[in-house]
Design an enzyme around this catalytic site. Structure first.
Site, PDB file in Angstrom:
ATOM      1  N   SER A  32       1.883  -6.646  13.053  1.00  0.00           N
ATOM      2  CA  SER A  32       1.488  -6.993  14.423  1.00  0.00           C
ATOM      3  C   SER A  32       0.990  -8.438  14.477  1.00  0.00           C
ATOM      4  O   SER A  32       0.573  -9.011  13.465  1.00  0.00           O
ATOM      5  CB  SER A  32       0.393  -6.049  14.902  1.00  0.00           C
ATOM      6  OG  SER A  32       0.803  -4.710  14.706  1.00  0.00           O
TER       7      SER A  32
HETATM    8  C1  LIG Z   1       3.579  -2.228  14.615  1.00  0.00           C
HETATM    9  S1  LIG Z   1       3.908  -1.327  13.180  1.00  0.00           S
HETATM   10  C2  LIG Z   1       2.299  -1.172  12.455  1.00  0.00           C
HETATM   11  C3  LIG Z   1       1.745  -2.424  11.892  1.00  0.00           C
HETATM   12  C4  LIG Z   1       0.794  -2.189  10.730  1.00  0.00           C
HETATM   13  N1  LIG Z   1      -0.451  -1.597  11.140  1.00  0.00           N
HETATM   14  C5  LIG Z   1       0.562  -3.437   9.912  1.00  0.00           C
HETATM   15  O1  LIG Z   1      -0.591  -3.824   9.716  1.00  0.00           O
HETATM   16  O2  LIG Z   1       1.547  -4.003   9.425  1.00  0.00           O
HETATM   17  C6  LIG Z   1       4.151   0.336  13.767  1.00  0.00           C
HETATM   18  C7  LIG Z   1       4.425   1.320  12.662  1.00  0.00           C
HETATM   19  O3  LIG Z   1       4.327   2.621  13.222  1.00  0.00           O
HETATM   20  C8  LIG Z   1       5.203   3.446  12.499  1.00  0.00           C
HETATM   21  N2  LIG Z   1       5.430   4.702  13.226  1.00  0.00           N
HETATM   22  C9  LIG Z   1       6.230   4.946  14.284  1.00  0.00           C
HETATM   23  N3  LIG Z   1       6.146   6.228  14.664  1.00  0.00           N
HETATM   24  C10 LIG Z   1       5.269   6.817  13.804  1.00  0.00           C
HETATM   25  C11 LIG Z   1       4.769   8.133  13.675  1.00  0.00           C
HETATM   26  N4  LIG Z   1       5.143   9.117  14.500  1.00  0.00           N
HETATM   27  N5  LIG Z   1       3.891   8.373  12.678  1.00  0.00           N
HETATM   28  C12 LIG Z   1       3.490   7.401  11.825  1.00  0.00           C
HETATM   29  N6  LIG Z   1       3.940   6.137  11.911  1.00  0.00           N
HETATM   30  C13 LIG Z   1       4.813   5.842  12.884  1.00  0.00           C
HETATM   31  C14 LIG Z   1       6.439   2.589  12.342  1.00  0.00           C
HETATM   32  O4  LIG Z   1       7.258   3.066  11.288  1.00  0.00           O
HETATM   33  C15 LIG Z   1       5.811   1.229  12.073  1.00  0.00           C
HETATM   34  O5  LIG Z   1       5.722   0.977  10.702  1.00  0.00           O
END
Ligand SMILES: C[S@@+](CC[C@H](N)C(=O)[O-])C[C@H]1O[C@@H](n2cnc3c(N)ncnc32)[C@H](O)[C@@H]1O
Length: 404
Positions: free
Chosen positions: A67
């Site tokens: 992010s």
């Molecule tokens: C914007 S990224 C997160 C950024 C992260 N916190 C970082 O510091 O790099 C969103 C993440 O949410 C995950 N995601 C999407 N749906 C999800 C779910 N149902 N459960 C867990 N993770 C999920 C995606 O695979 C992705 O890696």
């Protein structure tokens, strides 16, 4: 000082100047955790620029990213972590935010981070080990269910956009705990910090604007963007439960611009996405965002939409035989409400009145909101603007002015 350290220090200085980083604790965490080790395929310059970095794309859709540092800082400030706390993160991504949180809760606290994709979790584990945060607990699973094995948590944080408040997230919080998530409310995504009260209701401590990748899996909800044609015109209803007029009616109306009503305001991208967008959608649930993408983005009609990160969009409200849209010229000058297709002047007047009321209330936006959430089973909140989500109802109030 090596180049990464210098770039990191400059990033934190800029985030402080912009008011994104406010506390010493968040400044120290962001000044210590080496973001470049979480983005091994990027240059140091890219890793410390104030941009999101997409790290996984499938079929042209971004599924994971680190992010934007501004957003990371805003959410860490909203989360208000303290040493010794237990935290659950949903959306491990690169692991960067988990490392920051591990630093903030210290050795006496715990951070558990869940991601839905095994490859993402494996990469996050490598990054966390390389950066010196091997104690973060990583879990592959659907975060819609939380992670009951480690519950209860002082904080549950989603770094992925949700369209519902899942009962699992609330059930896994301690009494008085805080749930922080990017939540879609009538088409606007809001980063909402919600404190769980003894009465079972959750009340917002702060609300900010945000734009996160959507949750996948069980909690994904329905696709919200509807194609109006094959040429790049799309509509995104604020309330998916409110049906838009038929696509041919909408597409036909786009080509039939009619009378215009001048407005006394000029709109920014943030106004369309957040401030006015939410104000309109709370008063008129049928509000939709009209989007021009790909082929349509360069068209003459799209030029009168608001530029948002290289794309074009505006707010519109449907009537029986078309819609009214808010348009403005690139070169300056105030916005106008324009009828498209067979819609009456009353609808244009109503929308113009709502825009003027928003401007008269000093253009409130997400930070001016207060949300009270009743999970399913708790007493329904009473008020002018109650938004129904699949598992909860949300009372939305403006701190500065009533909804027009
Ligand atoms: C914007 S990224 C997160 C950024 C992260 N916190 C970082 O510091 O790099 C969103 C993440 O949410 C995950 N995601 C999407 N749906 C999800 C779910 N149902 N459960 C867990 N993770 C999920 C995606 O695979 C992705 O890696």
């Amino acid at each position: 000082m090596d180049s990464a350290q210098g770039a990191r220090a400059r990033m934190v200085d800029a985030l402080r100047r912009d008011g994104r980083v406010r506390s010493g604790a968040v400044a120290r965490a962001m000044g210590t955790v080496p973001r470049h080790l979480f983005l091994p395929d990027s240059t140091v310059e890219t890793a410390y620029a104030d941009n999101a970095v997409v790290t996984k794309v499938v079929d042209g859709v971004a599924l994971s990213s680190a992010s934007q540092p501004s957003m990371v800082a805003i959410m860490l400030e909203q989360l208000d972590l303290h040493p010794g706390q237990r935290v659950l993160e949903i959306g491990a991504g690169t692991g960067y935010n988990a490392a920051l949180m591990a630093r903030l809760v210290g050795g006496a606290g715990t951070v558990t981070s869940v991601d839905i994709d095994e490859d993402i979790v494996a990469a996050a584990a490598e990054h966390l080990a390389a950066a010196g945060y091997p104690d973060v607990v990583l879990v592959t699973g659907d975060g819609a269910l939380g992670h009951p094995a480690g519950a209860p948590y002082d904080r549950v944080v989603l770094t992925v956009g949700a369209a519902d408040l899942r009962p699992e997230w609330i059930a896994q919080l301690v009494a008085g705990g805080r749930l922080l998530l990017p939540l879609r409310v009538r088409g606007s995504q809001l980063s909402v910090a919600l404190d769980l009260g003894v009465d079972g209701l959750l009340r917002s401590a702060s609300v900010r604007s945000c734009a996160f990748i959507r949750l996948r899996g069980e909690g994904a909800g329905e696709e919200q963007v509807v194609a109006l044609d094959d040429g790049g015109w799309w509509a995104e209803p604020a309330d998916p439960a409110v049906a838009l007029p038929d696509r041919p009616v909408m597409r036909g109306a786009l080509d039939r611009p009619g009378p215009e009503t001048p407005l006394g305001v000029r709109l920014s991208a943030a106004d369309v996405w957040d401030g006015l967008g939410l104000w309109l959608a709370l008063a008129e649930p049928a509000t939709f965002r009209l989007l021009a993408r790909d082929g349509a983005a360069g068209s003459a009609s799209a030029a009168e939409l608001v530029e948002i990160g290289g794309a074009r969009a505006t707010l519109a409200v449907p009537g029986a035989g078309g819609f009214v849209a808010i348009v403005q010229d690139d070169g300056g000058g105030p916005a106008r409400v324009r009828c498209h297709g067979d819609v009456g002047a009353e609808l244009a007047a109503r929308v113009a009145g709502l825009v003027e009321a928003w401007a008269g209330a000093e253009r409130p936006h997400s930070a001016d909101l207060r949300l009270t959430v009743s999970p399913r089973g708790a007493p329904r909140p009473v008020g002018e603007c109650v938004v129904a989500l699949p598992s909860a109802t949300v009372l939305v109030e403006y701190l500065r002015a009533p909804v027009g």
